[in-house]
Design an enzyme around this catalytic site. Structure first.
Site: not given
Length: 375
Positions: A149, A274
């Site tokens: 990110h 995830d």
């Protein structure tokens, strides 16, 4: 657990980790939010236990002695400058020197986090060196903090530096690699990697992620790259609840054809777990054998185009119970082990309803295919 003393490996696989990775301090946040008068301090989702337990599981099996290890060194400014301006490094240094705090958007740091983040980048570049010189066939970097990110000038989503993106640029600058592909199967959109290479035709970026999860309104299928990089960014925003059938269909219809057409000389995998069925931050349904299957498909493709060269850098994944089995499955696949540990959760998750390819998943993947390939 059964130990197999006769375990053999088909590949020379490197494993990079360091004790200091587990010392990155994400403070006493409540999940991913800053505590206050209405929110009790607690444990941040990006805490060291998930990755430490993966390292422990690797050590507890017969795989650990078969892996080549490397002690990483912190990346210097000249390496970080491949992606990040000095102002970004200075900002992180200032926050850490003040005792820590929020260094960006949802990115808490402690006093030592800058140096540990340098060490994470150093782990990735070390793996690039080992793979590109032929000492390793492939490698896995189990590092903190994550990186996909991070924007050039902004820490974001638990990420300080763009680990995989720096690794790609380092491979090009230091080893003369022409075409690099970055495949991101974290449940969240790899927005940082996308932004860094959005107009760069020498890097193909692929992100399979849950639609509109994080960052919000990021990672649409229409984002294909810009300028010379048009057609070199593939976003696959999958509906919540996508499991084995949907991910395999996306790989077969989108990921593998795009990689074959691009013919990368090196593949980097931004590996977030995830998207597994037990993660508290995602709503996807993968099991460890699904990650092993995806890794196997990438290895076959890398054998065709890249001399087998693959480097995996660990991203998200917030289930301390299940991340270790997912990570071990990927490592076992990379190494080509003759014996594999049985995942005690695999059959349970496989039996969950909705694991088959659904109509809405098939429609979404067809839409992405038409958008990216033109029908």
């Amino acid at each position: 657990m059964q130990f197999h003393a006769d375990t053999t490996c088909a590949h020379r696989t490197g494993f990079v980790t360091a004790e200091l990775y587990y010392w990155h301090d994400t403070l006493n946040w409540c999940g991913f939010l800053e505590p206050g008068l209405e929110m009790q301090p607690g444990l941040h989702f990006e805490h060291p236990e998930t990755k430490r337990r993966l390292q422990n599981l690797v050590e507890a099996t017969e795989l650990a002695p078969k892996l080549a290890s490397h002690r990483p060194r912190p990346a210097g400014d000249e390496i970080l400058h491949l992606v990040h301006p000095q102002s970004h490094i200075d900002h992180l240094a200032k926050v850490c020197a003040a005792g820590g705090g929020d260094a960006g958007e949802l990115t808490p740091v402690g006093p030592a986090s800058l140096e540990i983040a340098r060490l994470a980048v150093g782990g990735v570049t070390a793996a690039v060196d080992e793979v590109m010189t032929g000492d390793w066939d492939n490698g896995y970097v189990l590092c903190r903090p994550p990186g996909h990110h991070a924007l050039p000038d902004k820490a974001m989503g638990f990420c300080l530096f763009a680990n995989a993106a720096i690794g790609a640029k380092y491979a090009q600058e230091r080893h003369g690699v022409g075409r690099v592909a970055v495949v991101d199967w974290d449940v969240h959109h790899g927005n940082g990697t996308e932004a860094i290479f959005y107009d760069d035709p020498s890097v193909l970026t692929i992100s399979l992620h849950q639609d509109n999860l994080f960052p919000l309104h990021s990672g649409p299928m229409e984002a294909l790259g810009a300028g010379a990089g048009l057609g070199h960014n593939l976003n696959i925003p999958l509906p919540p609840g996508t499991g084995t059938g949907g991910y395999k269909h996306a790989f077969e219809e989108l990921v593998l054809p795009a990689l074959d057409a691009f013919a990368p000389e090196l593949i980097l995998v931004a590996s977030g777990f995830d998207s597994c069925a037990m993660d508290p931050l995602g709503m996807q349904m993968l099991k460890s054998s699904d990650y092993a299957w995806m890794m196997g498909q990438l290895m076959e493709l890398a054998a065709r185009h890249a001399g087998g060269r693959i480097i995996v850098t660990h991203e998200g994944g917030y289930s301390p119970q299940y991340v270790p089995y997912c990570g071990l499955a990927v490592l076992e696949t990379l190494a080509g082990t003759s014996q594999r540990l049985t995942d005690p959760y695999d059959e349970i998750i496989a039996a969950f309803g909705g694991q088959s390819l659904s109509h809405d998943q098939q429609v979404r993947i067809a839409q992405v295919k038409e958008m990216f390939f033109g029908g």
